[in-house]
Design an enzyme around this catalytic site. Sequence first.
Site, PDB file in Angstrom:
ATOM      1  N   SER A 258       9.434   2.107  -4.600  1.00 50.87           N
ATOM      2  CA  SER A 258       8.686   0.889  -4.871  1.00 50.87           C
ATOM      3  C   SER A 258       7.756   0.567  -3.717  1.00 50.87           C
ATOM      4  CB  SER A 258       9.649  -0.270  -5.073  1.00 50.87           C
ATOM      5  OG  SER A 258      10.262  -0.557  -3.833  1.00 50.87           O
ATOM      6  N   LYS A 259       6.752  -0.243  -4.041  1.00 53.58           N
ATOM      7  CA  LYS A 259       5.761  -0.660  -3.061  1.00 53.58           C
ATOM      8  C   LYS A 259       6.401  -1.294  -1.844  1.00 53.58           C
ATOM      9  CE  LYS A 259       1.411  -1.834  -5.192  1.00 53.58           C
ATOM     10  NZ  LYS A 259       0.636  -2.833  -5.865  1.00 53.58           N
ATOM     11  N   ARG A 260       7.495  -2.018  -2.100  1.00 53.29           N
ATOM     12  CA  ARG A 260       8.115  -2.768  -1.013  1.00 53.29           C
ATOM     13  C   ARG A 260       8.559  -1.863   0.128  1.00 53.29           C
ATOM     14  NH1 ARG A 260      12.285  -4.809  -3.861  1.00 53.29           N
ATOM     15  NH2 ARG A 260      11.080  -4.539  -5.757  1.00 53.29           N
ATOM     16  N   GLN A 261       8.924  -0.626  -0.217  1.00 49.74           N
ATOM     17  CA  GLN A 261       9.486   0.249   0.824  1.00 49.74           C
ATOM     18  C   GLN A 261       8.447   1.161   1.475  1.00 49.74           C
ATOM     19  OE1 GLN A 261      13.286   1.496   0.771  1.00 49.74           O
ATOM     20  NE2 GLN A 261      14.028   0.136  -0.811  1.00 49.74           N
ATOM     21  N   GLY A 262       7.193   1.002   1.132  1.00 45.07           N
ATOM     22  CA  GLY A 262       6.176   1.843   1.773  1.00 45.07           C
ATOM     23  C   GLY A 262       5.007   2.069   0.845  1.00 45.07           C
TER      24      GLY A 262
END
Length: 488
Positions: A258-262
Amino acid sequence: MPTTRFAPSPTGYLHIGGLRTALFAYLFARKQGGKIILRIEDTDQKRYVQGATENLIKTLSWFGIEFDEGPYLEGEEIKEKGENGPYFQSKRTEIYKEHAQKLLDEGHAYYCFCTPERLQEMREQQQKEKKPPMYDRKCCSLTPEEVKSRLEAGERAVIRQKIPHDKLIEFTDSIRDEMSFDPKTIDDQVLIKSEGFPTYHLANVVDDHFMGITHVIRGEEWLPSTPKHIALYQAFGWEIPQFAHIPLLLNLDKSKLSKRQGDVAAEDYINKGYLREAILNFIAFLGWNPGTEEEFFSLEQLIEKFDLKRVQKAGAIFNLEKLDWFNGHYLREKSVAELADLVFPLIDFDVKKDDPYFLKSVEVIQTRLTKLEEAPEMLRFFFTEPSYEEELLLNPKMKVTKETAKLAFQKSIETLEKISAEDFEDEENLKQPLLDLAKELELKNGQILWPLRVALTGEKYSPGTFEVLAALGKEKSVERIQSYLTNL
Ligand code: GLU
């Protein structure tokens, strides 16, 4: 002819998972001597993003993924090539409507007049009863007369697929083998929305059929849609393509990428200065392996080795350390001149591309580089004289004090002055004299090498002292040491 496609929605950037799907489809097509089509799935007008298609085309072609048919760029203008176009779903609305009508006529689809409020209530009720959310077929039993009069009265309606409930929906996936679905668990999917646009499902199946797609290679997240697609092929009486659902991409903690992790946009990796070869090699290994110990593959070699049979079912871990590792490998494989070409545009201080001193500096950092974007910082000290930093210089761990530093500077200038400028260029010629000097002064090696390195680079981390001396050359080295000495 084996024919596959890459069918992205133009959301603004190419998702790294999309790049992998495109790569696998491309490798498959080239290996089979088949064809690959690019199709833009832009039926969702709400999600339209300006310039998204141009960006997709540019990014895919930067990676060397070329299509036999579909949109391409001529300058800044989008053109289309191939005899199965148009390749934008937004230009094919009539074909979808026509086929939805066919399904209606043959009893494979029905009009649904349920309001969003009713559907919401229905879903809430299902949730309460812990039943899976799906349409309850209220409108499936309307009589043709009722449908006609409600349509004539201008009531809003969608067209829904009527999933036949009398037999299992089965297919063989190239990666996941036999798949079987209970049709009662498959929702009667909306095919045409109330404003007349098709949904992904109808457009995707109609296009795959008319574009002659024999192999559908796509991400596992589309697997729940496949029984609906199979039912559509069967309703139309069309041949079902071979499906291959490639595994999900996972974060290190096994959650869905997901975007949140990179970064999830392929462009982010390009902008960070990862090399094309490294990204492709890394992406190819996300769910596929050649079955040997070999790890380094060019695009041509991937084409030769790629086989859908060697794609795994289990999720593929997206491990950026591995990408850095591939990138470091490919950076070291470059000639110094090639690397200098890549590094040059990133540099914001004054250098000339063909200056031998610049080439020398690039050579020094080559083995330490994992990403191109690190290069300007690593090169800076070659071109800008370091300023005096006492805190860095006086290193208690190394037992470097003002006195030892002063002595080290004075005496090493004397030692270095004795070496000719030509000999200076080979670090081997610098090592022994400086180590001998340390012995003579009864200092530890670090008490000489640390202050010299600080005076030469001004950096906490840099290549080693001998290497830096040789790279800077006699004149610059002595000047910098002298300047530190004056500051002490
Ligand atoms: N438009 C879908 C996507 O954005 C295509 C899925 C498929 O390949 O069927 O990924």
